[in-house]
Design an enzyme around this catalytic site. Structure first.
Site, PDB file in Angstrom:
ATOM      1  N   LYS A   1     -76.484 -23.821  -1.680  1.00  0.00           N
ATOM      2  CA  LYS A   1     -77.356 -24.296  -0.491  1.00  0.00           C
ATOM      3  C   LYS A   1     -78.714 -24.553  -0.860  1.00  0.00           C
ATOM      4  CE  LYS A   1     -76.559 -22.001   4.157  1.00  0.00           C
ATOM      5  NZ  LYS A   1     -76.660 -21.006   4.708  1.00  0.00           N
TER       6      LYS A   1
HETATM    7  C1  E4P Z   1     -75.981 -21.066   8.314  1.00  0.00           C
HETATM    8  O1  E4P Z   1     -75.654 -21.340   7.166  1.00  0.00           O
HETATM    9  C2  E4P Z   1     -77.062 -19.856   8.438  1.00  0.00           C
HETATM   10  O2  E4P Z   1     -76.584 -18.917   7.792  1.00  0.00           O
HETATM   11  C3  E4P Z   1     -76.966 -19.361   9.569  1.00  0.00           C
HETATM   12  O3  E4P Z   1     -76.124 -20.045  10.720  1.00  0.00           O
HETATM   13  C4  E4P Z   1     -78.541 -19.095  10.551  1.00  0.00           C
HETATM   14  O4  E4P Z   1     -78.182 -18.624  11.771  1.00  0.00           O
HETATM   15  P1  E4P Z   1     -79.365 -17.913  12.529  1.00  0.00           P
HETATM   16  O5  E4P Z   1     -80.191 -18.741  13.175  1.00  0.00           O
HETATM   17  O6  E4P Z   1     -78.415 -17.248  13.648  1.00  0.00           O
HETATM   18  O7  E4P Z   1     -79.919 -16.802  11.518  1.00  0.00           O
END
Ligand code: E4P
Length: 217
Positions: A83
């Site tokens: 990522k």
């Molecule tokens: C996705 O890959 C992220 O880890 C995640 O969905 C972030 O979500 P949040 O806005 O609840 O932190």
């Protein structure tokens, strides 16, 4: 639509994996920071448990650092998806990692233009953050619709991974719009199970059954 769990907690992953609900996992530095222990070991155990794509995020902000960390993360297990954040350095790193055959998830996507650029450089996934857009008074799901339309009409193979999911309606809308993946935290998965009419209905069935059995004796 594939369903991923957004957590680095093994117990949560096991709970839903046992039910065959989980196709993959998304983690991020905030989620991994909540777990005790070595992050490489945690990621390895997650991969062995889920046996599907597991996104692990770099924390470097320059291309060279992202490449170093990305390659290291990928060496943990073949299920790892690297990522990278959507920045110029992230886009460069995505392009290089993708050309090496690595799967890359470009995260922190907040516009269709960002998603399109990430797809152009070979991202396997783009992650639009719908909840965080809702938080600032925008409509996160409109972005998902736009990206799905663009990818469909341009024949881009990049998968749309709906992230920052806050409630079951996000998941259902994502499925209706033709998103490829939705990733949700355990709390939202729990909400998907709940309906007061299901509880009331079950209670009534069991009471009626009990009453009929008692009348037979
Ligand atoms: C996705 O890959 C992220 O880890 C995640 O969905 C972030 O979500 P949040 O806005 O609840 O932190």
């Amino acid at each position: 639509m594939k369903f991923f769990i957004d957590t680095a907690n093994l117990e949560e992953i096991r709970r839903y994996k046992e039910m065959h609900l989980v196709d993959g996992v998304t983690t991020n530095p905030s989620l991994l920071a909540k777990e005790a222990g070595d992050y490489r070991q945690i990621l390895k155990q997650i991969c062995q448990t889920v046996k599907g794509p597991v996104s692990a995020e770099v924390v470097a902000t320059d291309t060279a650092g992202m490449l170093r960390e990305g390659r290291d993360l990928a060496s943990i297990d073949p299920h790892i998806v690297i990522k990278v954040p959507f920045t110029k350095d992230g886009v460069k790193a995505c392009n290089m990692l993708a050309s090496e055959g690595q799967r890359v998830n470009v995260t922190l996507i907040f516009s269709a233009a960002q998603a399109w650029l990430a797809a152009k450089v070979g991202a396997a996934y783009v992650s639009p953050f719908v909840g965080r857009l809702d938080d600032i008074g925008a409509t996160g799901m409109n972005l998902v619709r736009e990206i799905v339309d663009i990818f469909d009409s341009s024949d881009l193979a990049t998968e749309v991974l709906v992230a920052s999911v806050r409630h079951p309606i996000h998941i259902i809308e994502a499925a209706r719009m033709g998103a490829d993946v939705s990733t949700a935290p355990a709390a939202v998965i729990e909400q998907c199970f709940k309906h007061p009419l299901t509880d009331i209905g079950l209670e009534r069935f069991l009471k009626d059954w009990e009453k009929a059995q008692a009348a037979r004796v």
